[in-house]
Design an enzyme around this catalytic site. Structure first.
Site, short mmCIF file in Angstrom:
data_model
loop_
_atom_site.label_atom_id
_atom_site.label_comp_id
_atom_site.label_asym_id
_atom_site.label_seq_id
_atom_site.Cartn_x
_atom_site.Cartn_y
_atom_site.Cartn_z
N SER A 89 86.26 -5.65 -21.52
CA SER A 89 86.80 -6.13 -20.25
C SER A 89 87.94 -5.21 -19.81
O SER A 89 87.74 -4.00 -19.67
CB SER A 89 87.23 -7.58 -20.40
OG SER A 89 87.42 -8.19 -19.13
N ASP A 220 76.99 -12.32 -17.73
CA ASP A 220 78.45 -12.21 -17.66
C ASP A 220 78.95 -12.73 -16.30
O ASP A 220 78.60 -12.18 -15.26
CB ASP A 220 78.87 -10.74 -17.83
CG ASP A 220 80.36 -10.56 -18.04
OD1 ASP A 220 81.15 -11.31 -17.45
OD2 ASP A 220 80.73 -9.64 -18.79
N HIS A 248 80.55 -13.39 -20.90
CA HIS A 248 81.75 -12.57 -21.14
C HIS A 248 82.37 -13.09 -22.43
O HIS A 248 83.37 -13.81 -22.43
CB HIS A 248 82.71 -12.74 -19.95
CG HIS A 248 83.70 -11.63 -19.79
ND1 HIS A 248 83.36 -10.42 -19.25
CD2 HIS A 248 85.02 -11.56 -20.11
CE1 HIS A 248 84.44 -9.64 -19.21
NE2 HIS A 248 85.45 -10.31 -19.74
#
Length: 271
Positions: A89, A220, A248
């Site tokens: 991320s 995600d 995620h």
């Protein structure tokens, strides 16, 4: 604050977590899996998380570039001329930045659930409406109420999850308890929401050279899979590994697969 696992003589891997996350964002089992594959693992707390320097909520003035500098400082502190960099991320954003600013320090790059640094194409999809609605509750959250904070963070984890793996509520509650026990100011983690860029990085991700693996869940909701595809298509020779039904997140069943991918890249880079 940093932590190492494994033998210092093995190839070094530095794990760079995402926004609001301390080193505990990297599951213990994942770190163990990397060690079992012959790697020396370094994980650390970002600024405003865990045992690292914490500023009051809303008072942070650092930029993403400063967080990339933190990773470089960690490598220096361990006497490492180079390391394999794994980012998730925001950590993937930071990892790209570090690799571009100091290409001699990054032996290879693994980007998990990340977005391209300096994207210059058509707009990419980002955070889901459900997540934005959830974050709207930050303004009224009582950070002195551990139970309320736990439920808020647990809901964030639930919204991050895909459908392939049942949500591990007890495991997440345990991790959140550890996170809260390691900070006197949990609200400070959301200083990351105000991070800015100091430099112009437009199109720069395309300049990354060397071994790159992109790992992305196809469900995600924070950085949808189009972001991972854009990275893999924009960096010459990048490998793309899609995780069906994964959001995620780093759920237990996919950790061996991700560890295998990282270990294979380390071996290939060494060869």
């Amino acid at each position: 604050m940093t932590e190492t696992l494994g033998q210092p003589g093995d190839p070094a891997v530095v794990l760079v977590m995402g926004a609001t996350a301390s080193m505990l964002g990297w599951p213990d089992d994942f770190c163990t899996a990397l060690v079992e594959r012959g790697l020396f693992v370094i994980r650390f707390d970002h600024r405003d998380t865990g045992g690292s320097t914490t500023l009051p909520p809303g008072e942070a003035t650092y930029a993403v570039e400063d967080m990339a500098g933190d990773v470089l400082a960690i490598l220096d502190a361990y006497g490492l001329a180079r390391a394999h960099v794994v980012g998730m991320s925001l950590g993937g954003y930071i990892a790209q930045m570090l690799t571009l600013k100091h290409p001699d320090r990054a032996a290879s790059l693994v980007l998990i659930a990340s977005e391209p640094l300096g994207w210059d194409g058509a707009p990419l999809p980002h955070i889901s409406g459900a997540f934005l609605d959830h974050f709207a509750g930050l303004g009224t959250l009582d950070w002195t109420d551990d139970a309320a904070v736990t439920e808020f963070l647990l809901a964030s984890e639930r919204l991050s999850a895909g459908t392939a793996v049942p949500f591990d509520e007890q495991g997440q509650r345990s991790r959140i308890a550890r996170v809260l026990a390691r900070t006197d100011s949990p609200a400070s983690m959301f200083n990351h929401a105000g991070l800015t860029l100091r430099e112009d990085w437009t199109g720069r991700f395309r300049d990354i050279a060397g071994p790159v693996s992109v790992i992305h869940g196809d469900e995600d909701p924070i950085l949808p899979v189009a972001n991972g595809r854009a990275i893999a298509e924009g960096i010459a020779g990048a490998r793309l590994l899609l995780l069906p039904g994964i959001g995620h997140e780093l759920p237990s069943p996919v950790l061996p697969l991700i560890a295998d991918e990282i270990a294979a890249q380390v071996r290939a880079a060494g060869a």
